[in-house]
Structures are given as structure tokens and as C-alpha cells.
Design an enzyme around this catalytic site. Structure first.
Site, short mmCIF file in Angstrom:
data_model
loop_
_atom_site.label_atom_id
_atom_site.label_comp_id
_atom_site.label_asym_id
_atom_site.label_seq_id
_atom_site.Cartn_x
_atom_site.Cartn_y
_atom_site.Cartn_z
N ASP A 264 -54.71 19.22 35.98
CA ASP A 264 -53.30 19.01 35.74
C ASP A 264 -52.69 18.34 36.99
O ASP A 264 -52.84 17.14 37.18
CB ASP A 264 -52.68 20.38 35.42
CG ASP A 264 -51.22 20.32 35.04
OD1 ASP A 264 -50.78 19.30 34.52
OD2 ASP A 264 -50.50 21.33 35.25
N VAL B 111 -51.02 23.48 26.62
CA VAL B 111 -51.94 23.79 25.52
C VAL B 111 -52.63 25.14 25.71
O VAL B 111 -52.75 25.63 26.83
CB VAL B 111 -53.00 22.68 25.37
CG1 VAL B 111 -52.38 21.38 24.91
CG2 VAL B 111 -53.78 22.46 26.67
P1 5GP Z 1 -53.68 22.17 38.59
O1 5GP Z 1 -53.95 22.93 39.84
O2 5GP Z 1 -54.55 20.96 38.36
O3 5GP Z 1 -52.21 21.87 38.41
O4 5GP Z 1 -53.86 23.18 37.41
C1 5GP Z 1 -55.03 23.64 36.96
C2 5GP Z 1 -54.83 24.97 36.31
O5 5GP Z 1 -53.52 25.13 35.73
C3 5GP Z 1 -55.79 25.09 35.17
O6 5GP Z 1 -57.01 25.62 35.60
C4 5GP Z 1 -55.05 25.99 34.22
O7 5GP Z 1 -55.30 27.34 34.56
C5 5GP Z 1 -53.59 25.73 34.46
N1 5GP Z 1 -53.02 24.80 33.46
C6 5GP Z 1 -52.59 23.53 33.66
N2 5GP Z 1 -52.16 22.98 32.52
C7 5GP Z 1 -52.32 23.92 31.56
C8 5GP Z 1 -52.06 23.95 30.14
O8 5GP Z 1 -51.60 23.00 29.50
N3 5GP Z 1 -52.37 25.12 29.50
C9 5GP Z 1 -52.89 26.20 30.14
N4 5GP Z 1 -53.15 27.27 29.40
N5 5GP Z 1 -53.15 26.21 31.46
C10 5GP Z 1 -52.87 25.08 32.16
#
Ligand code: 5GP
Ligand code: MG
Length: 192
Positions: free
Chosen positions: A111, A161
Site C-alpha cells: 500500500d 479490501v
Molecule cells: P503499507 O505499509 O504498505 O501501507 O501497508 C501494508 C499493510 O497495510 C498490509 O500488510 C495490510 O495489513 C494493511 N493494508 C493496506 N491496505 C489494506 C487494505 O485495503 N485492506 C486491508 N485489510 N489491509 C490493508
């Protein structure tokens, strides 16, 4: 809607299914082939970021034909920016030695890129032979930290999601598909 998805009460909470169970199965098989081709006969040390990558990792491992070792790492990504400025923290680290090993890091979704960059930096300090990353989902439009995964299941738009390992307040991980929750369920106070 496939019979298996309809049978789960939680699927009633979805506004829309964006990736079906069949699409996931087909893509996971293909990813397994891509990873097998990339490593050949080399042993791979798989590091799964739990809980989110649990289901994806379990299915993907059975499609990878190289010899593997498995470990898990637990990261808390505070989505609420008031805590630790949103910086992910390693809650439980590796338990096996990864020095001189080929590490394949697996996460459910890429993300902002914060989680993977923190974990990759930690892994690199342990002097592996190589580090590659595999994510089931990639929200490229949301990146805050520059990061590109080596293996990506699906690119998805900026929508929150659930399903196939991804949760909302620890619910919905067992949905066999990936979808978007109905709007009234996205902030129920009793789930805080
Ligand atoms: P980042 O550190 O890349 O922002 O986020 C990664 C983590 O955020 C993922 O491992 C997940 O746990 C959570 N996350 C990000 N987007 C989503 C989403 O659309 N749905 C869910 N359930 N978790 C998300
Ligand atoms: Mg996660």
C-alpha cells in the site's frame, strides 16, 4: 457468486467482489511458476508477514517447486497516524538464520510501502544472499515510500479490501475471495 462464497455468512457484508476465488487460484498457480523459474534449484527462505499473508503464503508455497525454509514475522502497522507517526514496528522477528540465504518476503498487500521497506531494511542488515518480495495485491497509487515488489498478484485501485487473509478488525480473513465491505460496515463503533 460461486457456491462456496455464497455459503459464507461474511460474504453478505461485501458491497462488491473485486477478485474471485477462481481468479486468485489461477494467479497463485502462475506466481508459483514464476517464483520457481526465478530460483530454479536454489533453496528459498520464505519470510511471511503475518497475519495478513497467512492464507496467500499457505497456497503459494504449494505451487513453488524449489526447496524452501519458512519463517514468519509479525509487524504492526499503525493505520492511525497519531501513533508512532504511522511507522510500522516489528512485533515478532525472525527465528531462523538468513545470512547468505535467498530470502523471499511475502505480504498480502503493498500500500504506502512503509511496511515492506522497514522489513526489507531489517532483512538486509542480516546479510542474506538476496532479497525479493512477493505481494498478492499492489495499490500502486497509494505509495508514500518508493517500493516495487518483484512478484505481484494483482494491481488494485485505492479501495480498502478484505478477504483471503486481509481483515477488517481481524474479521473476514477466511473469505475465499477479495472484496470491498458495504459502506455501513466500514466503521462500526462496536468493533473498535
Ligand atoms: P503499507 O505499509 O504498505 O501501507 O501497508 C501494508 C499493510 O497495510 C498490509 O500488510 C495490510 O495489513 C494493511 N493494508 C493496506 N491496505 C489494506 C487494505 O485495503 N485492506 C486491508 N485489510 N489491509 C490493508
Ligand atoms: Mg499486513
Amino acid at each position: 457468486m460461486p457456491a462456496t462464497t455464497r455459503a459464507l455468512p461474511a460474504s453478505q457484508d461485501l458491497e462488491e467482489i473485486i477478485i474471485s476465488e477462481t481468479m486468485i487460484k489461477r494467479r497463485v498457480r502462475k506466481l508459483g511458476q514464476e517464483i520457481t523459474a526465478a530460483y530454479g534449484e536454489e533453496e528459498v527462505t520464505v519470510v511471511a508477514i503475518i497475519n495478513g499473508a497467512l492464507l496467500f503464503t499457505a497456497d503459494l508455497l504449494r505451487e513453488i517447486r524449489c526447496p524452501i525454509r519458512l519463517d514468519c514475522i509479525r509487524v504492526s502497522s499503525y493505520r492511525n497516524e497519531t501513533r508512532a507517526a504511522g511507522k510500522p514496528e516489528i512485533v515478532h522477528s525472525l527465528t531462523i538464520d538468513i545470512a547468505n540465504r535467498h530470502v523471499l518476503l511475502i505480504d498480502d498487500i503493498l500500500d504506502t510501502g512503509k511496511t515492506l521497506s522497514v522489513v526489507v531494511n531489517l532483512i538486509k542488515k542480516l546479510k542474506p544472499a538476496s532479497v525479493k518480495t512477493c505481494v498478492l495485491l499492489d495499490k500502486k497509487g497509494r505509495r508514500e515510500v518508493e517500493y516495487a515488489a518483484d512478484f505481484v498478484g494483482f494491481d488494485i485501485p485505492d479501495q480498502f479490501v478484505v478477504g483471503y487473509g486481509l481483515d477488517f478488525a481481524e474479521r473476514y480473513r477466511n473469505l475465499p475471495c477479495i472484496g470491498v465491505l458495504k459502506p455501513h460496515l466500514q466503521n462500526p463503533p462496536e468493533w473498535a
